[in-house]
Design an enzyme around this catalytic site. Structure first.
Site, PDB file in Angstrom:
ATOM      1  N   ARG A  12      78.759  54.914  -3.000  1.00  0.00           N
ATOM      2  CA  ARG A  12      78.194  54.001  -1.988  1.00  0.00           C
ATOM      3  C   ARG A  12      78.758  54.337  -0.599  1.00  0.00           C
ATOM      4  O   ARG A  12      78.048  54.826   0.261  1.00  0.00           O
ATOM      5  CB  ARG A  12      78.513  52.542  -2.382  1.00  0.00           C
ATOM      6  CG  ARG A  12      77.700  51.502  -1.629  1.00  0.00           C
ATOM      7  CD  ARG A  12      78.186  51.201  -0.248  1.00  0.00           C
ATOM      8  NE  ARG A  12      79.570  50.681  -0.241  1.00  0.00           N
ATOM      9  CZ  ARG A  12      80.258  50.474   0.871  1.00  0.00           C
ATOM     10  NH1 ARG A  12      79.744  50.738   2.057  1.00  0.00           N
ATOM     11  NH2 ARG A  12      81.508  50.032   0.813  1.00  0.00           N
ATOM     12  N   ASP A  13      80.042  54.151  -0.405  1.00  0.00           N
ATOM     13  CA  ASP A  13      80.612  54.291   0.941  1.00  0.00           C
ATOM     14  C   ASP A  13      80.542  55.748   1.411  1.00  0.00           C
ATOM     15  O   ASP A  13      80.322  56.028   2.592  1.00  0.00           O
ATOM     16  CB  ASP A  13      82.070  53.811   0.934  1.00  0.00           C
ATOM     17  CG  ASP A  13      82.559  53.396   2.302  1.00  0.00           C
ATOM     18  OD1 ASP A  13      82.073  53.934   3.296  1.00  0.00           O
ATOM     19  OD2 ASP A  13      83.449  52.531   2.374  1.00  0.00           O
ATOM     20  N   HIS A 203      90.446  48.144   0.283  1.00  0.00           N
ATOM     21  CA  HIS A 203      89.459  49.194   0.562  1.00  0.00           C
ATOM     22  C   HIS A 203      89.901  49.819   1.882  1.00  0.00           C
ATOM     23  O   HIS A 203      89.730  49.223   2.940  1.00  0.00           O
ATOM     24  CB  HIS A 203      88.081  48.528   0.677  1.00  0.00           C
ATOM     25  CG  HIS A 203      86.996  49.436   1.120  1.00  0.00           C
ATOM     26  ND1 HIS A 203      86.078  49.961   0.226  1.00  0.00           N
ATOM     27  CD2 HIS A 203      86.652  49.931   2.334  1.00  0.00           C
ATOM     28  CE1 HIS A 203      85.224  50.726   0.890  1.00  0.00           C
ATOM     29  NE2 HIS A 203      85.550  50.721   2.179  1.00  0.00           N
ATOM     30  N   HIS A 205      90.286  52.815   4.749  1.00  0.00           N
ATOM     31  CA  HIS A 205      89.771  54.056   5.374  1.00  0.00           C
ATOM     32  C   HIS A 205      90.939  54.839   5.962  1.00  0.00           C
ATOM     33  O   HIS A 205      91.957  54.279   6.354  1.00  0.00           O
ATOM     34  CB  HIS A 205      88.716  53.717   6.421  1.00  0.00           C
ATOM     35  CG  HIS A 205      87.381  53.421   5.799  1.00  0.00           C
ATOM     36  ND1 HIS A 205      86.377  54.352   5.707  1.00  0.00           N
ATOM     37  CD2 HIS A 205      86.927  52.309   5.182  1.00  0.00           C
ATOM     38  CE1 HIS A 205      85.334  53.814   5.073  1.00  0.00           C
ATOM     39  NE2 HIS A 205      85.634  52.577   4.751  1.00  0.00           N
ATOM     40  N   CYS A 236      81.338  53.501   7.879  1.00  0.00           N
ATOM     41  CA  CYS A 236      80.264  52.537   8.114  1.00  0.00           C
ATOM     42  C   CYS A 236      79.484  52.958   9.354  1.00  0.00           C
ATOM     43  O   CYS A 236      80.050  53.025  10.445  1.00  0.00           O
ATOM     44  CB  CYS A 236      80.848  51.141   8.314  1.00  0.00           C
ATOM     45  SG  CYS A 236      79.604  49.923   8.758  1.00  0.00           S
ATOM     46  N   ASN A 245      87.308  57.376   3.576  1.00  0.00           N
ATOM     47  CA  ASN A 245      88.299  56.541   2.854  1.00  0.00           C
ATOM     48  C   ASN A 245      89.454  57.416   2.373  1.00  0.00           C
ATOM     49  O   ASN A 245      89.417  58.640   2.462  1.00  0.00           O
ATOM     50  CB  ASN A 245      87.642  55.897   1.639  1.00  0.00           C
ATOM     51  CG  ASN A 245      86.549  54.915   2.014  1.00  0.00           C
ATOM     52  OD1 ASN A 245      85.602  55.267   2.695  1.00  0.00           O
ATOM     53  ND2 ASN A 245      86.692  53.683   1.592  1.00  0.00           N
TER      54      ASN A 245
HETATM   55  N1  COA Z   1      67.374  45.715   0.535  1.00  0.00           N
HETATM   56  C1  COA Z   1      66.253  46.312   0.921  1.00  0.00           C
HETATM   57  N2  COA Z   1      65.446  45.839   1.892  1.00  0.00           N
HETATM   58  C2  COA Z   1      65.822  44.694   2.473  1.00  0.00           C
HETATM   59  C3  COA Z   1      66.982  44.018   2.107  1.00  0.00           C
HETATM   60  C4  COA Z   1      67.777  44.570   1.095  1.00  0.00           C
HETATM   61  N3  COA Z   1      68.903  43.989   0.697  1.00  0.00           N
HETATM   62  N4  COA Z   1      67.085  42.907   2.859  1.00  0.00           N
HETATM   63  C5  COA Z   1      66.034  42.905   3.683  1.00  0.00           C
HETATM   64  N5  COA Z   1      65.252  43.970   3.450  1.00  0.00           N
HETATM   65  C6  COA Z   1      64.035  44.345   4.138  1.00  0.00           C
HETATM   66  C7  COA Z   1      63.057  43.214   4.291  1.00  0.00           C
HETATM   67  O1  COA Z   1      62.198  43.138   3.176  1.00  0.00           O
HETATM   68  C8  COA Z   1      62.310  43.601   5.526  1.00  0.00           C
HETATM   69  O2  COA Z   1      61.404  44.621   5.200  1.00  0.00           O
HETATM   70  P1  COA Z   1      60.068  44.911   6.085  1.00  0.00           P
HETATM   71  O3  COA Z   1      60.559  45.351   7.426  1.00  0.00           O
HETATM   72  O4  COA Z   1      59.377  45.973   5.315  1.00  0.00           O
HETATM   73  O5  COA Z   1      59.371  43.596   6.110  1.00  0.00           O
HETATM   74  C9  COA Z   1      63.385  44.244   6.389  1.00  0.00           C
HETATM   75  O6  COA Z   1      64.393  44.692   5.483  1.00  0.00           O
HETATM   76  C10 COA Z   1      63.974  43.311   7.423  1.00  0.00           C
HETATM   77  O7  COA Z   1      64.379  42.125   6.770  1.00  0.00           O
HETATM   78  P2  COA Z   1      65.370  41.083   7.481  1.00  0.00           P
HETATM   79  O8  COA Z   1      65.716  40.018   6.517  1.00  0.00           O
HETATM   80  O9  COA Z   1      64.759  40.662   8.796  1.00  0.00           O
HETATM   81  O10 COA Z   1      66.654  41.923   7.673  1.00  0.00           O
HETATM   82  P3  COA Z   1      67.369  42.419   8.988  1.00  0.00           P
HETATM   83  O11 COA Z   1      66.479  43.297   9.792  1.00  0.00           O
HETATM   84  O12 COA Z   1      67.978  41.232   9.654  1.00  0.00           O
HETATM   85  O13 COA Z   1      68.506  43.315   8.355  1.00  0.00           O
HETATM   86  C11 COA Z   1      69.900  43.709   6.465  1.00  0.00           C
HETATM   87  C12 COA Z   1      69.464  42.732   7.520  1.00  0.00           C
HETATM   88  C13 COA Z   1      71.082  43.072   5.774  1.00  0.00           C
HETATM   89  C14 COA Z   1      68.790  43.962   5.494  1.00  0.00           C
HETATM   90  C15 COA Z   1      70.283  45.051   7.118  1.00  0.00           C
HETATM   91  O14 COA Z   1      71.067  44.781   8.234  1.00  0.00           O
HETATM   92  C16 COA Z   1      71.049  45.948   6.175  1.00  0.00           C
HETATM   93  O15 COA Z   1      70.521  46.432   5.188  1.00  0.00           O
HETATM   94  N6  COA Z   1      72.314  46.189   6.459  1.00  0.00           N
HETATM   95  C17 COA Z   1      73.128  46.983   5.564  1.00  0.00           C
HETATM   96  C18 COA Z   1      74.223  47.570   6.317  1.00  0.00           C
HETATM   97  C19 COA Z   1      75.095  48.411   5.437  1.00  0.00           C
HETATM   98  O16 COA Z   1      74.776  48.779   4.326  1.00  0.00           O
HETATM   99  N7  COA Z   1      76.251  48.731   6.008  1.00  0.00           N
HETATM  100  C20 COA Z   1      77.213  49.554   5.349  1.00  0.00           C
HETATM  101  C21 COA Z   1      77.927  48.886   4.250  1.00  0.00           C
HETATM  102  S1  COA Z   1      79.137  47.733   4.775  1.00  0.00           S
HETATM  103 ZN    ZN Z   2      84.270  51.355   3.656  1.00  0.00          ZN
END
Ligand code: COA
Ligand code: ZN
Length: 299
Positions: A12-13, A203, A205, A236, A245
């Site tokens: 994942r990371d 966790h 880094h 990230c 990490n």
């Molecule tokens: N998995 C897949 N798709 C997701 C999702 C998830 N967990 N959560 C939301 N979505 C999709 C929605 O269906 C929507 O799709 P569309 O554009 O096709 O309609 C889109 O993402 C936006 O949804 P929304 O609820 O408005 O989310 P957002 O734009 O506010 O983004 C997250 C929020 C959480 C989805 C996004 O910021 C994210 O995935 N962040 C992950 C960051 C990450 O992994 N960081 C590293 C690890 S710490």
């Molecule tokens: Zn990390």
């Protein structure tokens, strides 16, 4: 003998931060190798927006294959919201790590949520999926790229808010590798003491070359589950300056050489790391793979 469990979070990371997409079969080979080497617990992917993290767009496919191949294995996936938890649950996964940042600004940058929104969604997840184990990943526990470091009291207050929700496991994350051993000792010792009912992980880094010492300090302060990534991949994309990490193979070597029992075959793990190094370009930062057998200088 002291037991320490190494929890691998590289799939994942590590993979989330690579530029070139790693195909499913290659990711699975790395995961197979880690399991073969004796790694007992793994964050194998995340259910997040593929727009945010395109590298992990295959989360569903990978999860399905792994659950079928290793039905009893301790796999868990990172989720940022209810949507991700539901997807993971529907695929049959019964453990997730729910990420929330101590830093309100990093929480916004990373998952576009306020603290209140994140906590409300955590409650919904726990209410809806009673048999889902939820570990909370507390990002930026040791400092934030936007807000700096926090006092131990501030950290404890945040952990208390999580503990009051009935969470049983937390991972304290040094998201940008800014911690030092004194700080780790202080925070971990205080957390373990204040929340004896919580199982803590760290966790860490390695951004400032303190991954090993900080991880060891956490162990010496009472933590027995530590996260790391094969080859020291990681970072990230939403935390400026974040890099890899602590490398799993280096950590396993050190712990085993110190007499800790990890259940890991270090030689096999080094082979796994060498394979991983051969399939990625750059990013690899593990040390021990560079040592040729028979060429160590004795003095
Ligand atoms: N998995 C897949 N798709 C997701 C999702 C998830 N967990 N959560 C939301 N979505 C999709 C929605 O269906 C929507 O799709 P569309 O554009 O096709 O309609 C889109 O993402 C936006 O949804 P929304 O609820 O408005 O989310 P957002 O734009 O506010 O983004 C997250 C929020 C959480 C989805 C996004 O910021 C994210 O995935 N962040 C992950 C960051 C990450 O992994 N960081 C590293 C690890 S710490
Ligand atoms: Zn990390």
């Amino acid at each position: 003998m002291n037991k320490v469990q190494i929890v691998e979070v590289g799939p994942r990371d590590g993979f989330q931060n690579l530029k070139d997409y790693i195909p499913v079969e290659t990711k699975l080979k790395v995961i197979d190798d880690l399991i073969e080497a004796g790694v007992k617990s793994m964050q194998h992917t995340s259910f997040v927006s593929p727009k945010a993290i395109p590298q992990l767009r295959d989360a569903g496919e990978i999860t399905k294959i792994l659950l079928e191949k290793y039905p009893a294995y301790d796999f868990f996936a990172l989720v940022p919201n209810l949507y991700g938890a539901r997807k993971a649950y529907e695929l049959g996964l019964r453990k997730v790590s729910y990420v929330v940042s101590l830093s309100a600004s990093h929480n916004k940058a990373n998952i576009n949520r306020t603290h209140d929104e994140s906590f409300a969604e955590l409650k919904t997840i726990m209410d809806n999926y009673k048999d889902l184990d939820v570990c909370v990943d507390v990002a930026t526990t040791f400092g934030c790229p936007f807000e700096g470091k926090y006092s131990t009291d501030t950290v404890l207050r945040f952990l208390d808010r999580i503990a009051k929700m009935g969470v049983k496991e937390m991972s304290l994350a040094d998201t940008i590798g800014i911690a030092n051993p004194k700080q780790v000792r202080e925070i971990v010792t205080a957390a373990v003491k204040k929340f004896p009912e919580i199982e803590f992980q760290v966790h860490i880094h390695d951004t400032r070359n303190m991954g090993m010492v900080n991880t060891l300090t956490a162990i010496e302060s009472g933590i027995t589950k530590v996260q790391s990534t094969l080859g020291g991949l990681g970072g990230c994309p939403f935390a400026p300056g974040a890099s890899g990490n602590t490398a799993t193979e280096d950590l396993a070597y050190m712990l085993s050489d110190m007499g800790y029992e990890t259940g890991i075959d270090v030689d096999k793990l080094i082979e796994a790391a060498k394979y991983e190094k051969s399939i990625i370009s750059g990013n690899f930062s593990g040390h021990i793979v560079n040592i040729q057998k028979g060429t160590q200088c004795i003095n």
